[in-house]
Design a protein around this motif. Structure first.
Motif, short mmCIF file in Angstrom:
data_model
loop_
_atom_site.label_atom_id
_atom_site.label_comp_id
_atom_site.label_asym_id
_atom_site.label_seq_id
_atom_site.Cartn_x
_atom_site.Cartn_y
_atom_site.Cartn_z
N GLU A 108 38.76 64.37 179.01
CA GLU A 108 37.86 65.36 179.61
C GLU A 108 38.27 65.69 181.04
O GLU A 108 38.20 66.85 181.48
CB GLU A 108 36.42 64.86 179.57
CG GLU A 108 35.82 64.86 178.18
CD GLU A 108 34.31 64.74 178.20
OE1 GLU A 108 33.64 65.72 177.86
OE2 GLU A 108 33.82 63.66 178.57
N LEU A 129 38.42 59.12 176.01
CA LEU A 129 37.46 60.21 176.17
C LEU A 129 37.38 60.67 177.62
O LEU A 129 37.47 61.88 177.91
CB LEU A 129 36.08 59.76 175.68
CG LEU A 129 34.93 60.75 175.88
CD1 LEU A 129 35.21 62.07 175.19
CD2 LEU A 129 33.62 60.15 175.37
N ALA A 164 39.92 59.75 169.90
CA ALA A 164 39.21 58.58 170.41
C ALA A 164 38.39 57.98 169.28
O ALA A 164 38.93 57.62 168.24
CB ALA A 164 38.34 58.96 171.60
N LYS A 214 38.81 53.27 173.82
CA LYS A 214 38.48 54.63 173.38
C LYS A 214 37.60 55.35 174.42
O LYS A 214 37.65 56.58 174.51
CB LYS A 214 37.80 54.59 172.02
CG LYS A 214 38.73 54.14 170.91
CD LYS A 214 39.96 55.04 170.81
CE LYS A 214 40.87 54.67 169.67
NZ LYS A 214 42.04 55.57 169.56
N SER A 215 36.82 54.61 175.19
CA SER A 215 36.09 55.22 176.31
C SER A 215 37.08 55.77 177.33
O SER A 215 36.87 56.85 177.90
CB SER A 215 35.17 54.19 176.98
OG SER A 215 34.12 53.81 176.12
N TYR A 262 35.66 68.16 174.00
CA TYR A 262 35.57 67.05 173.03
C TYR A 262 34.71 67.49 171.85
O TYR A 262 33.88 68.40 171.96
CB TYR A 262 34.99 65.78 173.67
CG TYR A 262 33.48 65.71 173.70
CD1 TYR A 262 32.78 64.97 172.75
CD2 TYR A 262 32.75 66.39 174.68
CE1 TYR A 262 31.40 64.91 172.78
CE2 TYR A 262 31.36 66.33 174.72
CZ TYR A 262 30.70 65.58 173.77
OH TYR A 262 29.33 65.52 173.79
N CYS A 309 36.29 62.61 168.62
CA CYS A 309 35.61 61.32 168.49
C CYS A 309 35.04 61.19 167.07
O CYS A 309 33.90 61.61 166.82
CB CYS A 309 34.50 61.20 169.51
SG CYS A 309 35.05 61.19 171.23
N CYS A 366 39.37 66.07 173.06
CA CYS A 366 39.20 64.69 172.58
C CYS A 366 38.35 64.72 171.31
O CYS A 366 37.23 65.21 171.32
CB CYS A 366 38.54 63.83 173.64
SG CYS A 366 38.47 62.08 173.19
#
Length: 270
Positions: A165, A161, A139, A157-158, A225, A182, A180
């Protein structure tokens, strides 16, 4: 990861290429996917000269509808059994919303969201049968907050994520892991794709090699993540201590200045 097969999208440069080297170093065989056949061949040559692993190359554009199914079919036809999927391919555009046409945004959403989701769906079944392996979805630090002047990108990208999850939780008892990654600022060609008029502040950026190490370590540690990059503490703290309205005002002020000054200081790159 020894003798496992890892499929990596966006593997011809940047974080994708770094992931390829990290996985090969751990003894994994590779399926490398990107648009550039030449770029893939160069990466494959470097890896095979250094590591004793098998490397398969598939050149295709994943930003077009139906690409995920085509990729899945090609791996089936080649009898390539995917143990780990790394969805790294993605792009963004940096500027005012109306500066870019709808075709660009459709391609961005197709690649960042639709293709990623479809690939997870298509390869997950085999992983669940084996009760092993998993998925790394890349992400961005932009997934943690709304980013004016990169609104479509940060929203996509939100999704990555939140989707990752949720899937991680669903699969907790299956032996399959979803992580994920980030990244915040990373030294790749992302900035050139996002807006070739915008310069990059190199001091704010982490290396792609470091980001890939963080992502792979998080996956092997069964993390849902992980954040990477020199801005990770700031990105993780701000949403906790500021209201949504204050966070939005701060984000808008920072990134409006970045766009107006033609300089990126806080942007993930692949």
């Amino acid at each position: 990861m020894k003798s496992k097969t890892v499929l990596i999208t966006g593997a011809s440069s940047g974080i994708g290429e770094a992931f390829a080297h990290e996985c090969a170093n751990k003894g994994a065989n590779l399926i490398l996917v990107a648009r550039s056949q030449v770029g893939l061949a160069e990466v494959s040559k470097k890896i095979q000269e250094k590591y004793q692993v098998q490397v398969a190359l598939i050149a295709m554009d994943l930003s077009v509808e139906g690409a995920a199914q085509e990729l899945f079919q090609q791996t089936k036809d080649k009898e390539l059994d995917v143990d780990i999927l790394i969805n790294n391919a993605g792009f963004g555009k940096w500027g005012r919303f109306e500066d870019f046409d709808l075709r660009t945004y459709k391609g961005m959403l197709q690649l960042n969201i639709n293709t990623l989701t479809e690939l997870c769906y298509l390869y997950l079944g085999g992983m669940k049968i084996k009760r092993s392996g998993g998925i790394i979805n890349v992400a961005s630090g932009a997934a943690l907050m709304p980013v004016p002047y990169a609104g479509v990108y940060s929203a996509s990208k939100s999704y990555v994520l939140n989707f990752s999850e949720a899937l991680y939780n669903e699969l907790e008892e299956t032996g399959v892991t979803v992580t994920c990654l980030c990244p915040s600022g990373t030294k790749t060609n992302f900035a050139a794709v996002a807006n070739n008029e915008v310069s990059v502040d190199e001091k704010q950026y982490e290396t792609a090699e470091h980001v890939a190490k963080v992502g792979l370590h998080g996956f092997l540690a069964n993390r849902s993540y992980v954040l990477s990059g020199k801005q990770k503490m700031l990105l993780s703290i701000l949403p906790r201590f500021l209201s949504r309205s204050k966070l939005l005002k701060l984000s808008g002020k920072i990134f409006k200045k970045i766009v107006n000054n033609k300089k990126i200081g806080l942007m993930e790159g692949r």
